[in-house]
Design a protein around this motif. Sequence first.
Motif, PDB file in Angstrom:
ATOM      1  N   GLN A 175       0.827  -1.199   0.000  1.00  0.00           N
ATOM      2  CA  GLN A 175       0.000   0.000   0.000  1.00  0.00           C
ATOM      3  C   GLN A 175       0.869   1.259   0.000  1.00  0.00           C
ATOM      4  OE1 GLN A 175      -2.267  -0.912   3.496  1.00  0.00           O
ATOM      5  NE2 GLN A 175      -4.092  -1.427   2.303  1.00  0.00           N
TER       6      GLN A 175
ATOM      7  N   ARG B  95       3.885   1.544  -1.236  1.00  0.00           N
ATOM      8  CA  ARG B  95       4.496   1.660  -2.564  1.00  0.00           C
ATOM      9  C   ARG B  95       3.484   2.227  -3.560  1.00  0.00           C
ATOM     10  NH1 ARG B  95       4.403  -1.067  -6.986  1.00  0.00           N
ATOM     11  NH2 ARG B  95       3.238  -2.797  -6.119  1.00  0.00           N
ATOM     12  N   MET B  96       2.250   1.753  -3.497  1.00  0.00           N
ATOM     13  CA  MET B  96       1.213   2.256  -4.402  1.00  0.00           C
ATOM     14  C   MET B  96       0.951   3.740  -4.149  1.00  0.00           C
ATOM     15  SD  MET B  96      -1.418  -1.012  -4.454  1.00  0.00           S
ATOM     16  CE  MET B  96      -2.776   0.019  -4.880  1.00  0.00           C
ATOM     17  N   ALA B  97       0.949   4.156  -2.886  1.00  0.00           N
ATOM     18  CA  ALA B  97       0.727   5.561  -2.562  1.00  0.00           C
ATOM     19  C   ALA B  97       1.861   6.428  -3.105  1.00  0.00           C
ATOM     20  CB  ALA B  97       0.599   5.729  -1.052  1.00  0.00           C
ATOM     21  N   ARG B  98       3.091   5.952  -2.981  1.00  0.00           N
ATOM     22  CA  ARG B  98       4.237   6.699  -3.520  1.00  0.00           C
ATOM     23  C   ARG B  98       4.138   6.815  -5.033  1.00  0.00           C
ATOM     24  NH1 ARG B  98       7.198   3.831   0.269  1.00  0.00           N
ATOM     25  NH2 ARG B  98       7.855   2.341  -1.296  1.00  0.00           N
ATOM     26  N   ASN B  99       3.756   5.732  -5.697  1.00  0.00           N
ATOM     27  CA  ASN B  99       3.614   5.759  -7.156  1.00  0.00           C
ATOM     28  C   ASN B  99       2.528   6.742  -7.582  1.00  0.00           C
ATOM     29  OD1 ASN B  99       5.617   3.907  -7.476  1.00  0.00           O
ATOM     30  ND2 ASN B  99       4.272   2.163  -7.843  1.00  0.00           N
ATOM     31  N   LYS B 100       1.403   6.756  -6.856  1.00  0.00           N
ATOM     32  CA  LYS B 100       0.321   7.680  -7.183  1.00  0.00           C
ATOM     33  C   LYS B 100       0.790   9.119  -7.015  1.00  0.00           C
ATOM     34  CE  LYS B 100      -3.789   4.943  -6.161  1.00  0.00           C
ATOM     35  NZ  LYS B 100      -4.982   4.852  -5.304  1.00  0.00           N
ATOM     36  N   ALA B 101       1.512   9.389  -5.928  1.00  0.00           N
ATOM     37  CA  ALA B 101       1.990  10.751  -5.671  1.00  0.00           C
ATOM     38  C   ALA B 101       2.986  11.175  -6.749  1.00  0.00           C
ATOM     39  CB  ALA B 101       2.622  10.842  -4.285  1.00  0.00           C
TER      40      ALA B 101
ATOM     41  N   THR C  24       3.183  10.049  -9.830  1.00  0.00           N
ATOM     42  CA  THR C  24       2.440  10.251 -11.073  1.00  0.00           C
ATOM     43  C   THR C  24       1.717  11.590 -11.053  1.00  0.00           C
ATOM     44  OG1 THR C  24       2.138   7.874 -11.277  1.00  0.00           O
ATOM     45  CG2 THR C  24       0.662   9.278 -12.566  1.00  0.00           C
ATOM     46  N   ARG C  25       1.077  11.915  -9.926  1.00  0.00           N
ATOM     47  CA  ARG C  25       0.348  13.183  -9.810  1.00  0.00           C
ATOM     48  C   ARG C  25       1.305  14.355  -9.967  1.00  0.00           C
ATOM     49  NH1 ARG C  25      -1.365  12.944  -4.696  1.00  0.00           N
ATOM     50  NH2 ARG C  25      -2.841  11.341  -5.267  1.00  0.00           N
ATOM     51  N   ARG C  26       2.488  14.276  -9.331  1.00  0.00           N
ATOM     52  CA  ARG C  26       3.479  15.354  -9.460  1.00  0.00           C
ATOM     53  C   ARG C  26       3.935  15.496 -10.900  1.00  0.00           C
ATOM     54  NH1 ARG C  26       5.406  13.598  -4.516  1.00  0.00           N
ATOM     55  NH2 ARG C  26       6.880  12.219  -5.521  1.00  0.00           N
TER      56      ARG C  26
END
Length: 63
Positions: free
Chosen positions: A34, A36-42, A44-46
């Motif tokens: 979870q 790792r997924m949150a870091r990837n989402k952040a 991508t958003r940046r």
Amino acid sequence: MKNLTEAQVMGFRGAMVPPTRRKYHVDAAPSAEQARMARNKAATRRAIEEHQEQRALRLGMEL
């Protein structure tokens, strides 16, 4: 004191921040997957935000 109009009351309600909903119990920490997924989402958003800023600057320079 005067009563507020219905529009004022609705505007005030819309300005209030809803309470946060916790997806998991306070004691439970997110798993490694979870996190790792949150870091990837952040990330991508940046990246998307940076791309949009660069595009806006480029379009501003062209005008």
